[in-house]
Scaffold this active site. Structure first.
Site, PDB file in Angstrom:
ATOM      1  N   ASP A   1      -0.288  60.148 -26.228  1.00 62.21           N
ATOM      2  CA  ASP A   1      -0.063  60.442 -24.919  1.00 62.21           C
ATOM      3  C   ASP A   1      -1.296  61.070 -24.176  1.00 62.21           C
ATOM      4  O   ASP A   1      -1.315  61.897 -22.993  1.00 62.21           O
ATOM      5  CB  ASP A   1       1.257  61.429 -24.677  1.00 62.21           C
ATOM      6  CG  ASP A   1       2.249  60.921 -25.499  1.00 62.21           C
ATOM      7  OD1 ASP A   1       2.533  59.511 -25.131  1.00 62.21           O
ATOM      8  OD2 ASP A   1       2.785  61.700 -26.173  1.00 62.21           O
TER       9      ASP A   1
ATOM     10  N   HIS B   1       1.611  52.806 -23.368  1.00 60.85           N
ATOM     11  CA  HIS B   1       0.577  53.224 -22.484  1.00 60.85           C
ATOM     12  C   HIS B   1       1.046  52.734 -21.018  1.00 60.85           C
ATOM     13  O   HIS B   1       1.432  51.900 -20.952  1.00 60.85           O
ATOM     14  CB  HIS B   1      -0.664  52.715 -23.189  1.00 60.85           C
ATOM     15  CG  HIS B   1      -0.828  51.325 -23.444  1.00 60.85           C
ATOM     16  ND1 HIS B   1      -0.667  51.303 -24.857  1.00 60.85           N
ATOM     17  CD2 HIS B   1      -0.952  50.506 -23.044  1.00 60.85           C
ATOM     18  CE1 HIS B   1      -0.468  49.940 -24.996  1.00 60.85           C
ATOM     19  NE2 HIS B   1      -0.689  49.422 -23.795  1.00 60.85           N
TER      20      HIS B   1
END
Length: 446
Positions: free
Chosen positions: A13, A41
């Site tokens: 992340d 993503h």
């Protein structure tokens, strides 16, 4: 020509999607080497948000070929949903290719993942429940279903009839769940195969041909270094190898063709799920980082745990990946803080520890040793060069680079493409110097 790997330097992340999207403009090919739908993503282009899990970020560039590599595990249903989403937004998908040797996530994988996690109770790992671990487990046990099997209906039916009957015993006897109907599953996956067939290729060969043609190839890593199966915070890890070496294995290429490795790290640290996290913040500042950084998982929507930047795990990421430079993301999230802390070392059982401990219980006992820096308390979102940054923000970046012993090539100040400072050419810049005992460069690994 450059072949570049983009790697997460923390627990995932980190903003790899945006960085890969930025670099994809000069890439001929973008490869996703490993992972599955457990990785998400997010890319923002001209105010439009794209959330992808399997398809490489380069898909938004119509001239860029995108390859889902052999080290990935593919949930066909999710992949087809992503393709449908892109097509509905008028994004071309005929430049997407899927490795014929990637493994397929089946319904029983998801059921095993969720049931196993539930049985762990307080000892749960914190998986996404998407079946990733069980899919990789079948791959290791050599009982998995690959894309190439999916493309052969007769072979698929034969394999799945045996496999589903075998898995049903586990579902019923171990987890007390209803069995799957082999006929229904086979029919469902044959339908998926028909839709995915035009995309399936020998991906290793295609990547090799691109290398021979001296094309620019970008390898987009999923998750992050500390989630690596072999080098992460085991057992609180993923089931693949998100480090730079894993990109070679998952793409079917040798390490000698890689020119550069770029690490992506947030200006602070986040983690999803269970496992030790020495710099985690539980009070108002942790909540502020979560709110300003919109720290909720793309895949699960779970709140991410937030904490100060940890240079110990940062240096570890530099070491195990051979990072040449860094991209620091979400610097703007720190804009309102009066002071900012950075973990420079740990205290472990009364001793100062400068290195990441491999034992999870030792890591859980680590107390961060902080250095406190002044905040800048003004917006950086519209800064487009280092000169635009407040002095305190620039000092903060310099401090991180010194601690990590690697240069910062990119600074991200928001989700949009234009909210970025390019400090040095991240693709064609110099290789990281090897340092002697005094910290002086002795040579470069060309």
């Amino acid at each position: 020509m450059a072949n570049v790997i983009v790697i997460g330097a923390q627990w995932g992340d980190e903003g790899k999607g945006k960085i890969t999207d930025l670099l994809s403009r000069s890439a001929d090919v973008v490869v996703r080497p490993q992972g599955g739908v457990n990785a998400g993503h997010t890319i923002v282009v001209q105010g439009q948000t794209f959330k992808l899990h399997l398809i490489p970020s380069g898909i938004l560039y119509p001239e860029t070929e995108c390859i889902i590599g052999s080290g990935t595990v593919i949930d066909p249903k999710v992949l087809l949903e992503e393709l449908g989403q892109l097509k509905s937004l008028n994004v071309a998908t005929d430049n997407l290719f899927i490795s014929q040797t990637a493994h397929i996530t089946m319904p029983y994988h998801r059921l095993f993942d969720q049931a196993s996690e539930q049985r762990r109770g307080e000892k749960k790992i914190g998986t996404t429940g998407r079946g990733i671990g069980p899919t990789y487990a079948d791959k290791s046990e050599r009982t998995g279903i690959r894309v190439v099997d999916l493309m052969n209906p007769d072979e698929l039916q034969e394999k799945l009839e045996w496999t589903i009957n075998y898995k049903n015993v586990i579902l019923e006897k171990l987890y007390n769940l209803d069995p799957l109907d082999p006929k229904v599953v086979i029919e469902e996956y044959i339908n998926y195969a028909d839709q995915l067939r035009p995309y399936v290729i020998d991906s290793s060969l295609k990547i090799y041909e691109a290398i021979q043609e001296r094309k620019n190839i970008l390898f987009e890593g999923a998750q992050g270094t500390l989630l690596d199966l072999d080098h992460g915070t085991y057992p609180y890890v993923t089931s693949s190898n998100p480090i730079a070496g894993g990109a070679c294995v998952g793409s079917g290429i040798g390490p000698t063709v890689i020119d550069r490795v770029i690490g992506v790290a947030k200006a602070y640290t986040t983690r999803v799920g269970e496992g030790p996290f020495p710099t985690e913040l539980h009070g108002d500042i942790g909540q502020q980082l979560c709110d300003r950084g919109a720290e909720f998982g793309t895949t699960t929507g779970r709140r991410r745990r937030c904490g100060w930047f940890d240079a110990v795990i940062g240096r570890y990421a530099v070491r195990v990946n051979g990072l040449d430079c860094l991209a620091i993301t979400k610097l703007d999230v720190l804009d309102e803080l009066a002071e900012i802390k950075v973990c420079t070392a740990y205290e472990l059982d009364g001793q100062t520890c400068h290195h990441f401990p491999s034992n999870a219980s030792e890591f859980a006992r680590c107390t961060p040793i902080y250095e406190t820096l002044p905040g800048w308390q003004q917006s950086t979102e519209n800064c487009r060069s280092l000169e635009d940054l407040p002095k305190e923000a620039l000092d903060y970046l310099k401090f991180l680079a010194e601690l990590m012993e690697v240069s910062i090539a990119i600074v991200s100040l928001g989700a949009s493409r234009d909210q970025t400072i390019i400090v040095e050419d991240p693709i064609h810049g110099p290789k990281r110097a090897l340092l002697d005992e005094n910290g002086d460069p002795v040579t470069t690994h060309e």
